[in-house]
Design a protein around this motif. Structure first.
Motif, PDB file in Angstrom:
ATOM      1  N   ARG A 115       0.811  -1.220   0.000  1.00  0.00           N
ATOM      2  CA  ARG A 115       0.000   0.000   0.000  1.00  0.00           C
ATOM      3  C   ARG A 115       0.848   1.277   0.000  1.00  0.00           C
ATOM      4  O   ARG A 115       0.529   2.232  -0.691  1.00  0.00           O
ATOM      5  N   PHE A 116       1.931   1.289   0.804  1.00  0.00           N
ATOM      6  CA  PHE A 116       2.699   2.517   0.993  1.00  0.00           C
ATOM      7  C   PHE A 116       4.090   2.494   0.350  1.00  0.00           C
ATOM      8  O   PHE A 116       4.812   3.473   0.424  1.00  0.00           O
ATOM      9  N   GLY A 117       4.488   1.368  -0.234  1.00  0.00           N
ATOM     10  CA  GLY A 117       5.799   1.273  -0.872  1.00  0.00           C
ATOM     11  C   GLY A 117       6.874   0.702   0.034  1.00  0.00           C
ATOM     12  O   GLY A 117       7.662  -0.119  -0.376  1.00  0.00           O
ATOM     13  N   LYS A 118       6.901   1.137   1.302  1.00  0.00           N
ATOM     14  CA  LYS A 118       7.885   0.650   2.276  1.00  0.00           C
ATOM     15  C   LYS A 118       7.240   0.627   3.652  1.00  0.00           C
ATOM     16  O   LYS A 118       6.330   1.400   3.930  1.00  0.00           O
ATOM     17  N   VAL A 119       7.775  -0.240   4.511  1.00  0.00           N
ATOM     18  CA  VAL A 119       7.329  -0.300   5.903  1.00  0.00           C
ATOM     19  C   VAL A 119       8.542  -0.621   6.773  1.00  0.00           C
ATOM     20  O   VAL A 119       9.385  -1.430   6.399  1.00  0.00           O
ATOM     21  N   ASP A 120       8.661   0.056   7.905  1.00  0.00           N
ATOM     22  CA  ASP A 120       9.725  -0.230   8.869  1.00  0.00           C
ATOM     23  C   ASP A 120       9.226  -1.268   9.859  1.00  0.00           C
ATOM     24  O   ASP A 120       8.098  -1.177  10.336  1.00  0.00           O
ATOM     25  N   VAL A 121      10.071  -2.241  10.160  1.00  0.00           N
ATOM     26  CA  VAL A 121       9.701  -3.329  11.060  1.00  0.00           C
ATOM     27  C   VAL A 121      10.757  -3.437  12.150  1.00  0.00           C
ATOM     28  O   VAL A 121      11.956  -3.407  11.870  1.00  0.00           O
ATOM     29  N   CYS A 122      10.323  -3.568  13.389  1.00  0.00           N
ATOM     30  CA  CYS A 122      11.225  -3.763  14.511  1.00  0.00           C
ATOM     31  C   CYS A 122      10.801  -5.038  15.238  1.00  0.00           C
ATOM     32  O   CYS A 122       9.650  -5.171  15.650  1.00  0.00           O
ATOM     33  N   LEU A 123      11.734  -5.979  15.369  1.00  0.00           N
ATOM     34  CA  LEU A 123      11.469  -7.265  16.003  1.00  0.00           C
ATOM     35  C   LEU A 123      12.377  -7.432  17.208  1.00  0.00           C
ATOM     36  O   LEU A 123      13.583  -7.257  17.088  1.00  0.00           O
ATOM     37  N   GLN A 124      11.810  -7.778  18.347  1.00  0.00           N
ATOM     38  CA  GLN A 124      12.625  -8.049  19.533  1.00  0.00           C
ATOM     39  C   GLN A 124      12.939  -9.534  19.604  1.00  0.00           C
ATOM     40  O   GLN A 124      12.099 -10.374  19.293  1.00  0.00           O
ATOM     41  N   PHE A 125      14.173  -9.834  20.057  1.00  0.00           N
ATOM     42  CA  PHE A 125      14.624 -11.208  20.262  1.00  0.00           C
ATOM     43  C   PHE A 125      15.273 -11.298  21.628  1.00  0.00           C
ATOM     44  O   PHE A 125      15.850 -10.331  22.114  1.00  0.00           O
ATOM     45  N   SER A 126      15.219 -12.460  22.239  1.00  0.00           N
ATOM     46  CA  SER A 126      15.826 -12.683  23.546  1.00  0.00           C
ATOM     47  C   SER A 126      17.200 -13.314  23.354  1.00  0.00           C
ATOM     48  O   SER A 126      17.331 -14.331  22.668  1.00  0.00           O
ATOM     49  N   THR A 127      18.220 -12.731  23.983  1.00  0.00           N
ATOM     50  CA  THR A 127      19.572 -13.275  23.846  1.00  0.00           C
ATOM     51  C   THR A 127      19.752 -14.585  24.599  1.00  0.00           C
ATOM     52  O   THR A 127      20.690 -15.322  24.347  1.00  0.00           O
ATOM     53  N   SER A 128      18.847 -14.882  25.534  1.00  0.00           N
ATOM     54  CA  SER A 128      19.019 -16.111  26.307  1.00  0.00           C
ATOM     55  C   SER A 128      18.108 -17.248  25.855  1.00  0.00           C
ATOM     56  O   SER A 128      18.230 -18.350  26.354  1.00  0.00           O
ATOM     57  N   GLU A 129      17.226 -17.016  24.899  1.00  0.00           N
ATOM     58  CA  GLU A 129      16.423 -18.111  24.336  1.00  0.00           C
ATOM     59  C   GLU A 129      17.277 -18.793  23.286  1.00  0.00           C
ATOM     60  O   GLU A 129      17.663 -18.175  22.295  1.00  0.00           O
ATOM     61  N   GLN A 130      17.605 -20.034  23.508  1.00  0.00           N
ATOM     62  CA  GLN A 130      18.450 -20.757  22.569  1.00  0.00           C
ATOM     63  C   GLN A 130      17.611 -21.403  21.478  1.00  0.00           C
ATOM     64  O   GLN A 130      16.483 -21.815  21.717  1.00  0.00           O
ATOM     65  N   CYS A 131      18.178 -21.495  20.285  1.00  0.00           N
ATOM     66  CA  CYS A 131      17.492 -22.167  19.183  1.00  0.00           C
ATOM     67  C   CYS A 131      17.233 -23.613  19.576  1.00  0.00           C
ATOM     68  O   CYS A 131      18.034 -24.246  20.262  1.00  0.00           O
ATOM     69  N   ASP A 132      16.111 -24.113  19.143  1.00  0.00           N
ATOM     70  CA  ASP A 132      15.807 -25.527  19.342  1.00  0.00           C
ATOM     71  C   ASP A 132      15.079 -26.040  18.112  1.00  0.00           C
ATOM     72  O   ASP A 132      14.979 -25.349  17.101  1.00  0.00           O
TER      73      ASP A 132
END
Length: 142
Positions: free
Chosen positions: A69-86
């Motif tokens: 709709r607008f051409g571009k969108v800014d996205v901010c995602l929070q992640f936890s440094t202590s959550e390990q991938c599983d």
């Protein structure tokens, strides 16, 4: 010339809903959200914060629709440094907030040898953010 603010979406750890904002262009933003995301969602306008609050699982649908709709969108995602991938990260279909910051989401690191090293328990801790700018794909003529 008046600068128009770019729409944005934000996913915070610990929040049940996404936050988003878009420039008002007349008509109904709520109706547009329902058309784009599904009539079954319940977008809420948080008047004091001046933002929409929407179900987290609609993140990528929302950002794609805003970019279109607008051409571009800014996205901010929070992640936890202590959550390990599983194994959930490797097989992820939905929301991922672990320390890889989405690098391995859905098995994206296909060259990596995955090893299961324990239970899939996660802990919360320090948070980091990843900022993205999503741009609409150029339309091709038929």
């Amino acid at each position: 010339m008046v600068a128009v603010a770019r729409p944005w979406a934000r996913r915070n750890i610990g929040e049940q809903r996404l936050w988003g904002w878009m420039p008002y262009e007349g008509g109904s933003d709520r109706r547009w959200l329902l058309e784009e995301l599904s009539a079954r969602i319940r977008p809420e306008w948080n008047k004091p914060a001046r933002r929409w609050e929407i179900a987290r699982k609609r993140l990528w649908v929302l950002t794609g629709a805003l970019a279109e709709r607008f051409g571009k969108v800014d996205v901010c995602l929070q992640f936890s440094t202590s959550e390990q991938c599983d194994i959930c990260c490797q097989q992820a279909q939905g929301d991922c907030t672990c320390s890889c910051m989405g690098e391995h989401h859905g098995g994206a690191a296909y060259r990596r040898n995955w090893l299961l090293v324990g239970d899939t328990s996660l802990v919360s801790g320090v948070r980091r953010e990843r900022h993205l700018r999503i741009q609409a794909r150029p339309r091709t003529s038929p």
